[in-house]
Design a protein around this motif. Structure first.
Motif, PDB file in Angstrom:
ATOM      1  N   VAL A 330       5.792  11.835 -17.747  1.00  7.99           N
ATOM      2  CA  VAL A 330       4.880  10.695 -17.787  1.00  7.99           C
ATOM      3  C   VAL A 330       5.213   9.762 -16.632  1.00  7.99           C
ATOM      4  CG1 VAL A 330       4.100   8.702 -19.125  1.00  7.99           C
ATOM      5  CG2 VAL A 330       4.637  10.851 -20.290  1.00  7.99           C
ATOM      6  N   THR A 331       4.218   9.391 -15.856  1.00  9.22           N
ATOM      7  CA  THR A 331       4.398   8.401 -14.793  1.00  9.22           C
ATOM      8  C   THR A 331       3.686   7.122 -15.190  1.00  9.22           C
ATOM      9  OG1 THR A 331       2.449   9.212 -13.596  1.00  9.22           O
ATOM     10  CG2 THR A 331       4.584  10.142 -12.996  1.00  9.22           C
ATOM     11  N   ALA A 332       4.222   6.007 -14.718  1.00  3.59           N
ATOM     12  CA  ALA A 332       3.652   4.706 -15.078  1.00  3.59           C
ATOM     13  C   ALA A 332       2.231   4.567 -14.521  1.00  3.59           C
ATOM     14  CB  ALA A 332       4.539   3.589 -14.551  1.00  3.59           C
ATOM     15  N   ARG A 333       1.394   3.903 -15.271  1.00  5.03           N
ATOM     16  CA  ARG A 333       0.045   3.575 -14.814  1.00  5.03           C
ATOM     17  C   ARG A 333       0.032   2.074 -14.488  1.00  5.03           C
ATOM     18  NH1 ARG A 333      -4.962   6.012 -15.552  1.00  5.03           N
ATOM     19  NH2 ARG A 333      -4.082   7.457 -17.090  1.00  5.03           N
ATOM     20  N   ILE A 334      -0.388   1.736 -13.277  1.00  3.55           N
ATOM     21  CA  ILE A 334      -0.362   0.341 -12.832  1.00  3.55           C
ATOM     22  C   ILE A 334      -1.778  -0.101 -12.472  1.00  3.55           C
ATOM     23  CG2 ILE A 334       0.601  -1.295 -11.167  1.00  3.55           C
ATOM     24  CD1 ILE A 334       2.927   0.606 -10.756  1.00  3.55           C
ATOM     25  N   TRP A 335      -2.219  -1.149 -13.124  1.00  5.42           N
ATOM     26  CA  TRP A 335      -3.479  -1.791 -12.770  1.00  5.42           C
ATOM     27  C   TRP A 335      -3.165  -2.990 -11.868  1.00  5.42           C
ATOM     28  CZ3 TRP A 335      -2.362   0.122 -17.569  1.00  5.42           C
ATOM     29  CH2 TRP A 335      -3.248   1.071 -18.097  1.00  5.42           C
ATOM     30  N   VAL A 351      -1.440 -10.790  -6.277  1.00  2.70           N
ATOM     31  CA  VAL A 351      -1.923  -9.638  -7.031  1.00  2.70           C
ATOM     32  C   VAL A 351      -1.459  -9.775  -8.474  1.00  2.70           C
ATOM     33  CG1 VAL A 351      -1.860  -7.117  -7.281  1.00  2.70           C
ATOM     34  CG2 VAL A 351      -1.930  -8.152  -5.000  1.00  2.70           C
ATOM     35  N   PHE A 352      -2.365  -9.536  -9.405  1.00  2.64           N
ATOM     36  CA  PHE A 352      -2.054  -9.597 -10.828  1.00  2.64           C
ATOM     37  C   PHE A 352      -2.414  -8.262 -11.465  1.00  2.64           C
ATOM     38  CE2 PHE A 352      -3.145 -13.766  -9.272  1.00  2.64           C
ATOM     39  CZ  PHE A 352      -2.112 -14.568  -9.751  1.00  2.64           C
ATOM     40  N   GLY A 353      -1.711  -7.944 -12.569  1.00  2.88           N
ATOM     41  CA  GLY A 353      -2.041  -6.672 -13.218  1.00  2.88           C
ATOM     42  C   GLY A 353      -1.228  -6.401 -14.461  1.00  2.88           C
ATOM     43  N   LYS A 354      -1.245  -5.156 -14.844  1.00  2.00           N
ATOM     44  CA  LYS A 354      -0.584  -4.707 -16.072  1.00  2.00           C
ATOM     45  C   LYS A 354       0.006  -3.328 -15.840  1.00  2.00           C
ATOM     46  CE  LYS A 354      -1.448  -4.263 -21.046  1.00  2.00           C
ATOM     47  NZ  LYS A 354      -2.465  -4.381 -22.125  1.00  2.00           N
ATOM     48  N   VAL A 355       1.052  -3.005 -16.613  1.00  2.00           N
ATOM     49  CA  VAL A 355       1.752  -1.726 -16.483  1.00  2.00           C
ATOM     50  C   VAL A 355       1.782  -1.032 -17.841  1.00  2.00           C
ATOM     51  CG1 VAL A 355       3.915  -0.595 -15.864  1.00  2.00           C
ATOM     52  CG2 VAL A 355       3.185  -2.635 -14.623  1.00  2.00           C
ATOM     53  N   ALA A 356       1.593   0.280 -17.839  1.00  2.00           N
ATOM     54  CA  ALA A 356       1.742   1.083 -19.068  1.00  2.00           C
ATOM     55  C   ALA A 356       2.608   2.306 -18.739  1.00  2.00           C
ATOM     56  CB  ALA A 356       0.382   1.516 -19.591  1.00  2.00           C
ATOM     57  N   PRO A 357       3.474   2.719 -19.686  1.00  2.00           N
ATOM     58  CA  PRO A 357       3.692   2.092 -20.998  1.00  2.00           C
ATOM     59  C   PRO A 357       4.413   0.760 -20.843  1.00  2.00           C
ATOM     60  CG  PRO A 357       5.366   3.747 -20.612  1.00  2.00           C
ATOM     61  CD  PRO A 357       4.424   3.842 -19.458  1.00  2.00           C
ATOM     62  N   SER A 358       4.815   0.177 -21.962  1.00  2.00           N
ATOM     63  CA  SER A 358       5.494  -1.109 -21.910  1.00  2.00           C
ATOM     64  C   SER A 358       6.768  -1.004 -21.073  1.00  2.00           C
ATOM     65  CB  SER A 358       5.859  -1.562 -23.330  1.00  2.00           C
ATOM     66  OG  SER A 358       6.572  -2.778 -23.276  1.00  2.00           O
ATOM     67  N   LEU A 359       6.806  -1.745 -19.963  1.00  2.00           N
ATOM     68  CA  LEU A 359       7.965  -1.725 -19.063  1.00  2.00           C
ATOM     69  C   LEU A 359       8.492  -3.130 -18.859  1.00  2.00           C
ATOM     70  CD1 LEU A 359       6.703   0.816 -16.356  1.00  2.00           C
ATOM     71  CD2 LEU A 359       8.268   1.253 -18.249  1.00  2.00           C
TER      72      LEU A 359
END
Length: 422
Positions: A330-335, A351-359
């Motif tokens: 699984v690799t992190a998904r970054i928005w 730049v603003f965003g979110k990372v999955a899974p919880s990191l």
């Protein structure tokens, strides 16, 4: 109780001569304890006992090497081989390349009077010749009556009472009839004799050999016991072992097939998916699926972190089976979203965003295509969001956000963001 069966050993002799001597199995340490465990005598009627795992009570398996090191022979319940006469399978005894002897010792418990014994059969097939040592004793004589059997590529049933006794071994050196001789002659020479064990001995001669035993039958008329060495149906699970790499939140199909060793599909069979997530070290059952008409099964799996997966069959009436293991990365998904795509040269890029899974707590980095120098870093908040800023010279640039590898999650990279600095 009679002494343990003995093995015939070929000792070096003059050139072109084979000297035969006897090696009592009492010299084999593995046989010194626990053999010939007493079992209940058969009921006064024909009886069948099915053994599909381990060995029947009172039976044991041993093997030896010439150099005294641990021997590499083994036994297992297997399906077949083809046309197995009784049930689905048999007991396979396979020698390793270093095996000198391997022996299956069958303790009968209550001794059988030789005078009334009417049946003593074995059904076998073997790539090597073998011998049978029958524990034969009287109050004044204890020893083994040896019957030699040839290798055979097909299932063969032999009644040992019809076979010539090639040798009578007596550790006390008592007188015995000359050999070969018949059971009638043996019983006449030793009135009141009894039989209490059967030792099946194979000498592979330092080559890999396999002996299969399907059944042993013994007893008196109307009271014959059949030991059926068998197995439950053996499922063979096949599934892909190729590593899968997914973005966090993505799913992958997992599929496979269950067949018998013969290749026939096993339908309507529950198959369990077991998983081991990075950092846990423990296998956990995730779900159960059922095979279709062709023995195939499938499901969809969404891992959170690197996970190992495999399939198991653990159903009553079937032998246990486990598939090969597969790894799902699984690799992190970054928005990532810029606050502005056009900024003045004096302003920072935000730049603003979110990372999955919880990191939470992980450091993310803002980078520019074509440069190894980070523009800025930030820590991921408890809700997996982040805000990061950095400086860019005048021009048109593509920037992106990365996260490091760790915690069972591979490093991620956001999509590129086009920024114009005026």
């Amino acid at each position: 109780m009679s002494p343990l069966p003995s093995a015939r050993v070929e000792a070096p002799g003059p050139i072109g001569v084979v000297v035969m001597r006897r090696l009592p199995f009492a010299l084999v340490p593995a046989l010194l304890a626990g053999l010939l465990v007493v079992v209940a005598p058969p009921a006064q009627a024909d009886t069948t006992v099915v053994s599909d795992a381990g060995l029947p009570a009172g039976w044991s398996f041993t093997s030896t090497r010439r150099d005294g090191k641990p021997a590499d022979a083994s036994y297992a319940h297997v399906e077949g081989p083809a046309s197995v006469p009784t049930g689905l399978g048999s007991l396979a005894m396979t020698s390793g390349v270093h095996t000198f002897t391997m022996q299956l010792l069958m303790g009968l418990g209550a001794a059988l009077p030789a005078a009334t014994l009417s049946t003593y059969e074995i059904t076998y097939r073997s790539t090597a010749p073998l011998s049978l040592d029958l524990g034969f004793y009287t109050p004044t004589f204890e020893g083994q009556a040896v019957v030699d059997l040839p290798a055979t590529a097909t299932w063969t049933t032999v009644d040992l009472l019809d076979q010539p006794i090639h040798q009578l071994v007596d550790p006390k050196q008592s007188e015995a009839p000359g050999s070969p001789f018949t059971w009638a002659a043996l019983k006449a020479a030793f009135p009141g004799a009894t039989i209490d064990s059967l030792g099946l001995l194979v000498m592979p001669n330092l080559t890999v050999q396999t002996t299969y035993v399907d059944a042993v039958r013994y007893g008196t008329a109307g009271d014959v016991t059949t030991i059926d060495l068998d197995t439950d149906p053996i499922p063979v699970i096949t599934s892909s072992t190729a590593t899968v790499s997914l973005k966090a939140g993505a799913s992958t199909p997992l599929s496979g097939r269950v067949q018998r060793p013969s290749g026939d599909p096993v339908a309507s069979l529950p198959v369990e998916l077991w998983t081991k997530v990075w950092g846990t070290g423990t296998w956990v059952k995730a779900r159960t699926v059922t095979t279709g008409a062709e023995g195939r099964f499938t499901t969809t799996f969404t891992p959170v972190r690197q996970t190992y997966v495999r399939w198991r069959v653990d159903e009553p009436g079937y032998a246990a089976a486990v598939s090969a293991t597969r790894r799902v990365d699984v690799t992190a998904r970054i928005w990532a979203t810029p606050s502005d795509t056009t900024i003045a040269g004096s302003e920072p890029v935000r730049v603003f965003g979110k990372v999955a899974p919880s990191l939470a707590g992980t450091t993310v980095t803002l980078r520019r295509v074509g440069s190894a120098t980070p523009l800025g870093t930030a820590r991921v908040a408890a809700d997996s969001t982040y805000g990061i800023r950095g400086s860019l010279p005048r021009g048109t640039w593509t920037v992106y956000v990365t996260s490091p590898t760790g915690g069972g999650v591979g490093g991620g990279r956001s999509a590129g963001l086009r920024i114009v600095v005026s």
